[in-house]
Design a protein around this motif. Sequence first.
Motif, PDB file in Angstrom:
ATOM      1  N   VAL A 138       0.804  -1.123  -0.097  1.00 40.23           N
ATOM      2  CA  VAL A 138      -0.020   0.179   0.095  1.00 40.23           C
ATOM      3  C   VAL A 138       0.892   1.130   0.057  1.00 40.23           C
ATOM      4  O   VAL A 138       2.087   1.184   0.719  1.00 40.23           O
ATOM      5  CB  VAL A 138      -0.933   0.087   1.230  1.00 40.23           C
ATOM      6  CG1 VAL A 138      -1.832   1.244   1.432  1.00 40.23           C
ATOM      7  CG2 VAL A 138      -1.772  -1.120   1.216  1.00 40.23           C
ATOM      8  N   SER A 140       1.160   5.185   0.966  1.00 40.87           N
ATOM      9  CA  SER A 140       0.689   6.475   1.855  1.00 40.87           C
ATOM     10  C   SER A 140       1.457   7.634   1.188  1.00 40.87           C
ATOM     11  O   SER A 140       2.569   7.850   1.310  1.00 40.87           O
ATOM     12  CB  SER A 140       0.838   5.878   3.136  1.00 40.87           C
ATOM     13  OG  SER A 140       0.173   5.015   3.674  1.00 40.87           O
ATOM     14  N   ARG A 141       0.523   8.541   0.995  1.00 44.52           N
ATOM     15  CA  ARG A 141       0.918   9.726   0.321  1.00 44.52           C
ATOM     16  C   ARG A 141      -0.142  11.045   0.826  1.00 44.52           C
ATOM     17  O   ARG A 141      -0.996  11.082   0.429  1.00 44.52           O
ATOM     18  CB  ARG A 141       0.858   9.679  -1.124  1.00 44.52           C
ATOM     19  CG  ARG A 141       1.706   8.639  -1.806  1.00 44.52           C
ATOM     20  CD  ARG A 141       2.995   8.966  -1.684  1.00 44.52           C
ATOM     21  NE  ARG A 141       4.089   7.970  -2.446  1.00 44.52           N
ATOM     22  CZ  ARG A 141       4.710   7.096  -1.989  1.00 44.52           C
ATOM     23  NH1 ARG A 141       4.550   6.877  -0.678  1.00 44.52           N
ATOM     24  NH2 ARG A 141       5.412   6.347  -2.697  1.00 44.52           N
ATOM     25  N   GLU A 143      -2.701  12.535   2.740  1.00 43.44           N
ATOM     26  CA  GLU A 143      -4.081  11.647   3.309  1.00 43.44           C
ATOM     27  C   GLU A 143      -4.485  10.740   2.338  1.00 43.44           C
ATOM     28  O   GLU A 143      -5.479  10.218   2.415  1.00 43.44           O
ATOM     29  CB  GLU A 143      -5.124  12.890   3.252  1.00 43.44           C
ATOM     30  CG  GLU A 143      -4.944  14.152   4.377  1.00 43.44           C
ATOM     31  CD  GLU A 143      -5.973  15.099   4.210  1.00 43.44           C
ATOM     32  OE1 GLU A 143      -6.589  15.430   3.320  1.00 43.44           O
ATOM     33  OE2 GLU A 143      -5.849  15.838   5.303  1.00 43.44           O
ATOM     34  N   THR A 145      -4.204   6.836   0.490  1.00 47.11           N
ATOM     35  CA  THR A 145      -3.830   5.658   0.647  1.00 47.11           C
ATOM     36  C   THR A 145      -4.225   5.018  -0.580  1.00 47.11           C
ATOM     37  O   THR A 145      -5.474   4.961  -1.201  1.00 47.11           O
ATOM     38  CB  THR A 145      -4.693   5.041   1.801  1.00 47.11           C
ATOM     39  OG1 THR A 145      -4.494   5.827   3.067  1.00 47.11           O
ATOM     40  CG2 THR A 145      -4.225   3.763   2.030  1.00 47.11           C
ATOM     41  N   TYR A 147      -4.186   1.344  -3.016  1.00 47.44           N
ATOM     42  CA  TYR A 147      -4.251   0.064  -3.009  1.00 47.44           C
ATOM     43  C   TYR A 147      -4.019  -0.452  -4.508  1.00 47.44           C
ATOM     44  O   TYR A 147      -4.828  -0.566  -4.974  1.00 47.44           O
ATOM     45  CB  TYR A 147      -5.526  -0.414  -2.524  1.00 47.44           C
ATOM     46  CG  TYR A 147      -5.662  -0.021  -1.238  1.00 47.44           C
ATOM     47  CD1 TYR A 147      -5.364  -0.685  -0.042  1.00 47.44           C
ATOM     48  CD2 TYR A 147      -6.565   1.186  -0.599  1.00 47.44           C
ATOM     49  CE1 TYR A 147      -5.566  -0.010   1.385  1.00 47.44           C
ATOM     50  CE2 TYR A 147      -6.641   1.798   0.405  1.00 47.44           C
ATOM     51  CZ  TYR A 147      -6.432   1.020   1.587  1.00 47.44           C
ATOM     52  OH  TYR A 147      -6.644   1.684   2.924  1.00 47.44           O
ATOM     53  N   VAL A 153      -8.187   4.123  -3.964  1.00 45.37           N
ATOM     54  CA  VAL A 153      -7.558   4.953  -3.518  1.00 45.37           C
ATOM     55  C   VAL A 153      -8.606   5.506  -2.448  1.00 45.37           C
ATOM     56  O   VAL A 153      -9.664   5.999  -2.684  1.00 45.37           O
ATOM     57  CB  VAL A 153      -7.497   6.044  -4.315  1.00 45.37           C
ATOM     58  CG1 VAL A 153      -6.661   7.462  -3.797  1.00 45.37           C
ATOM     59  CG2 VAL A 153      -6.661   5.405  -5.762  1.00 45.37           C
ATOM     60  N   LYS A 154      -8.179   6.218  -1.412  1.00 40.99           N
ATOM     61  CA  LYS A 154      -8.849   6.686  -0.331  1.00 40.99           C
ATOM     62  C   LYS A 154      -8.199   7.851   0.066  1.00 40.99           C
ATOM     63  O   LYS A 154      -6.750   7.887   0.194  1.00 40.99           O
ATOM     64  CB  LYS A 154      -9.224   5.793   0.920  1.00 40.99           C
ATOM     65  CG  LYS A 154      -9.855   4.350   0.682  1.00 40.99           C
ATOM     66  CD  LYS A 154     -10.223   3.775   1.944  1.00 40.99           C
ATOM     67  CE  LYS A 154     -10.972   2.403   1.792  1.00 40.99           C
ATOM     68  NZ  LYS A 154     -11.146   1.597   3.022  1.00 40.99           N
ATOM     69  N   LYS A 155      -8.947   8.888   0.477  1.00 46.75           N
ATOM     70  CA  LYS A 155      -8.446  10.228   1.063  1.00 46.75           C
ATOM     71  C   LYS A 155      -8.980  10.415   2.436  1.00 46.75           C
ATOM     72  O   LYS A 155     -10.235  10.407   2.720  1.00 46.75           O
ATOM     73  CB  LYS A 155      -8.672  11.304   0.103  1.00 46.75           C
ATOM     74  CG  LYS A 155      -8.167  12.696   0.725  1.00 46.75           C
ATOM     75  CD  LYS A 155      -8.385  13.760  -0.182  1.00 46.75           C
ATOM     76  CE  LYS A 155      -7.790  15.305   0.131  1.00 46.75           C
ATOM     77  NZ  LYS A 155      -7.978  16.139  -0.661  1.00 46.75           N
ATOM     78  N   SER A 156      -8.130  10.365   3.365  1.00 48.50           N
ATOM     79  CA  SER A 156      -8.627  10.562   4.772  1.00 48.50           C
ATOM     80  C   SER A 156      -9.841   9.460   4.995  1.00 48.50           C
ATOM     81  O   SER A 156     -10.770   9.522   5.620  1.00 48.50           O
ATOM     82  CB  SER A 156      -9.331  11.690   5.086  1.00 48.50           C
ATOM     83  OG  SER A 156      -8.304  12.849   4.863  1.00 48.50           O
TER      84      SER A 156
END
Length: 239
Positions: A138, A140-141, A143, A145, A147, A153-156
Amino acid sequence: MVIVWAEDERRLLEGCVPFLESEGYTVHSAPSYAEAVALAERVKPDLLIVDWMLDGKLTGLDLCKHNERSWRIPVIMVTAKEDEFDKVLALEIGADDYIQKPFGLRELNARMKAVLRRTKRYSHSDERDEGDPSVETVLSRGELTIYPCRHAVKKSGVPLDLTATEFKLLMKLAAHPGRVYTRALLLDEALGEAFLGFERTVDSHIRNLRRKLEDDQSNPDYVLTVYGVGYKFNEEMGR
């Protein structure tokens, strides 16, 4: 390797399918949007080949849009259209490559292999990872994340709805924060040869990506413009 070919020209299928089957592919065909959707839901193909014009009111472009929303299977668009605008439109809607009729069987086979190679880099293709997201690397950049195996992609913690093209661009940029990519390099490394000659399409994809990633598109935090060169991922977000 399973293929669904959405095509209403029976003679073309009769000429192509036996060759593809001799190359080891399993090919299922459907003449209309509705039949292609039902077939793809049933056989779970590795690749879609989609003719621009299909039986009925809905076209191959509609099928590409449905694929972006629902499956995100690699797509090759097949058409007799010659206009450059049509090619760009197909690629921006979600096709991974574009082949114009008439075409040779070996060219079709080569393009299929190239699309599958490119998309495999971003797919959940390694059997040891299958069904086990815990082994996924994974990113992490800030906020964000990312996959890679799940194209997610998730933001916060909130999922972002990226197209396959937007995800490929984000992966390429975010994997090397601070590295500057020219438009041509992004086309070649992230999107593939189908886009070559259409470097300005990168700008529209970056605009759409920023609209989903950034709190302020005019002052982005993640995807930065390097004027006169191209784009990079903000190295401050890569720490």
